[in-house]
Motif scaffolding. Structure first.
Motif, PDB file in Angstrom:
ATOM      1  N   HIS A  90      28.624   7.072  22.737  1.00 40.59           N
ATOM      2  CA  HIS A  90      27.756   6.613  23.925  1.00 40.59           C
ATOM      3  C   HIS A  90      27.545   5.724  23.528  1.00 40.59           C
ATOM      4  CE1 HIS A  90      27.850  11.706  22.319  1.00 40.59           C
ATOM      5  NE2 HIS A  90      27.429  11.122  24.079  1.00 40.59           N
ATOM      6  N   LYS A  91      26.470   5.368  24.376  1.00 40.79           N
ATOM      7  CA  LYS A  91      25.677   3.896  24.921  1.00 40.79           C
ATOM      8  C   LYS A  91      24.622   4.211  23.829  1.00 40.79           C
ATOM      9  CE  LYS A  91      23.380   1.022  27.521  1.00 40.79           C
ATOM     10  NZ  LYS A  91      23.007   0.673  29.206  1.00 40.79           N
ATOM     11  N   LEU A  92      24.484   2.517  23.246  1.00 45.35           N
ATOM     12  CA  LEU A  92      23.709   2.177  22.028  1.00 45.35           C
ATOM     13  C   LEU A  92      21.582   2.585  22.883  1.00 45.35           C
ATOM     14  CD1 LEU A  92      25.407  -0.280  20.366  1.00 45.35           C
ATOM     15  CD2 LEU A  92      24.582   1.848  19.555  1.00 45.35           C
ATOM     16  N   ILE A  93      21.445   2.840  21.802  1.00 43.26           N
ATOM     17  CA  ILE A  93      19.857   3.183  22.096  1.00 43.26           C
ATOM     18  C   ILE A  93      18.842   2.365  21.437  1.00 43.26           C
ATOM     19  CG2 ILE A  93      18.170   4.087  22.671  1.00 43.26           C
ATOM     20  CD1 ILE A  93      19.696   6.684  23.109  1.00 43.26           C
ATOM     21  N   GLN A  98      17.332  -5.842  23.373  1.00 44.03           N
ATOM     22  CA  GLN A  98      18.450  -5.700  22.365  1.00 44.03           C
ATOM     23  C   GLN A  98      19.391  -6.893  22.649  1.00 44.03           C
ATOM     24  OE1 GLN A  98      20.948  -4.808  25.608  1.00 44.03           O
ATOM     25  NE2 GLN A  98      20.281  -2.482  25.427  1.00 44.03           N
ATOM     26  N   PHE A 124      18.388   1.006  15.408  1.00 40.49           N
ATOM     27  CA  PHE A 124      19.454   1.898  16.267  1.00 40.49           C
ATOM     28  C   PHE A 124      18.106   2.579  16.325  1.00 40.49           C
ATOM     29  CE2 PHE A 124      22.490  -0.821  15.211  1.00 40.49           C
ATOM     30  CZ  PHE A 124      22.610  -1.207  16.245  1.00 40.49           C
ATOM     31  N   ALA A 125      18.025   3.806  17.376  1.00 41.77           N
ATOM     32  CA  ALA A 125      17.204   5.538  17.465  1.00 41.77           C
ATOM     33  C   ALA A 125      18.469   6.531  16.818  1.00 41.77           C
ATOM     34  CB  ALA A 125      17.776   5.726  19.213  1.00 41.77           C
ATOM     35  N   ARG A 128      22.461   7.292  17.439  1.00 45.18           N
ATOM     36  CA  ARG A 128      23.640   6.017  17.549  1.00 45.18           C
ATOM     37  C   ARG A 128      23.289   6.066  15.707  1.00 45.18           C
ATOM     38  NH1 ARG A 128      23.537   9.038  20.252  1.00 45.18           N
ATOM     39  NH2 ARG A 128      23.069   8.031  22.709  1.00 45.18           N
TER      40      ARG A 128
END
Length: 146
Positions: A90-93, A98, A124-125, A128
């Protein structure tokens, strides 16, 4: 022959050929296409180009299938950009801002060759973090090699 989806079957055969393209770089087929369509980069970075053949277009379509179904083998992380490569599902949060130049190697403690948990928890969240920490790192990788 009983194929339910001929287009998907064709794409899977093309993906197999594209996989050979990635791994069998000494074949005549590879050398001919490299000189014509991607002389200055790898097959994975090649673009469609000017006046491409039907086979070349098909191989690039198959490459997209490979990209979508592939996962990075992290190794030492020197060649994987955190934001520029698809290395997670998945896309990084990010928790904060960033960091465009961040490499995966920056998330690995160079002394222990383990994930730098503190840095990962700071950047990161939760989901992630857990995905990154679940990726095994190879212990026998020499510095600079992958």
């Amino acid at each position: 022959m009983g194929f339910r989806d001929v287009q998907a079957f064709n794409l899977s055969l093309l993906a197999k050929q594209a996989w050979r393209f990635i791994h069998k770089t000494h074949s005549l087929f590879y050398k001919v296409y490299k000189s014509r369509y991607f002389p200055n980069c790898s097959f994975m970075d090649a673009e469609l180009g000017i006046n491409p053949s039907y086979v070349w277009r098909s191989l690039l379509a198959a490459r997209d299938v490979i990209i979508e179904g592939s996962k990075w083998k992290v190794g030492d992380g020197r060649s994987i950009g955190v934001l520029t490569h698809i290395w997670l599902s998945h896309k990084l949060i990010f928790l904060g801002e960033q960091q465009p130049g961040l490499m995966v190697k920056d998330l690995i403690d160079s002394n222990t060759m383990q994930w730098d948990r503190e840095k990962i928890f700071d950047l990161f969240a939760h989901r992630r973090r857990m995905e990154i920490l679940s990726i095994p790192l190879q212990q026998n990788i020499a510095v600079g090699m992958q």
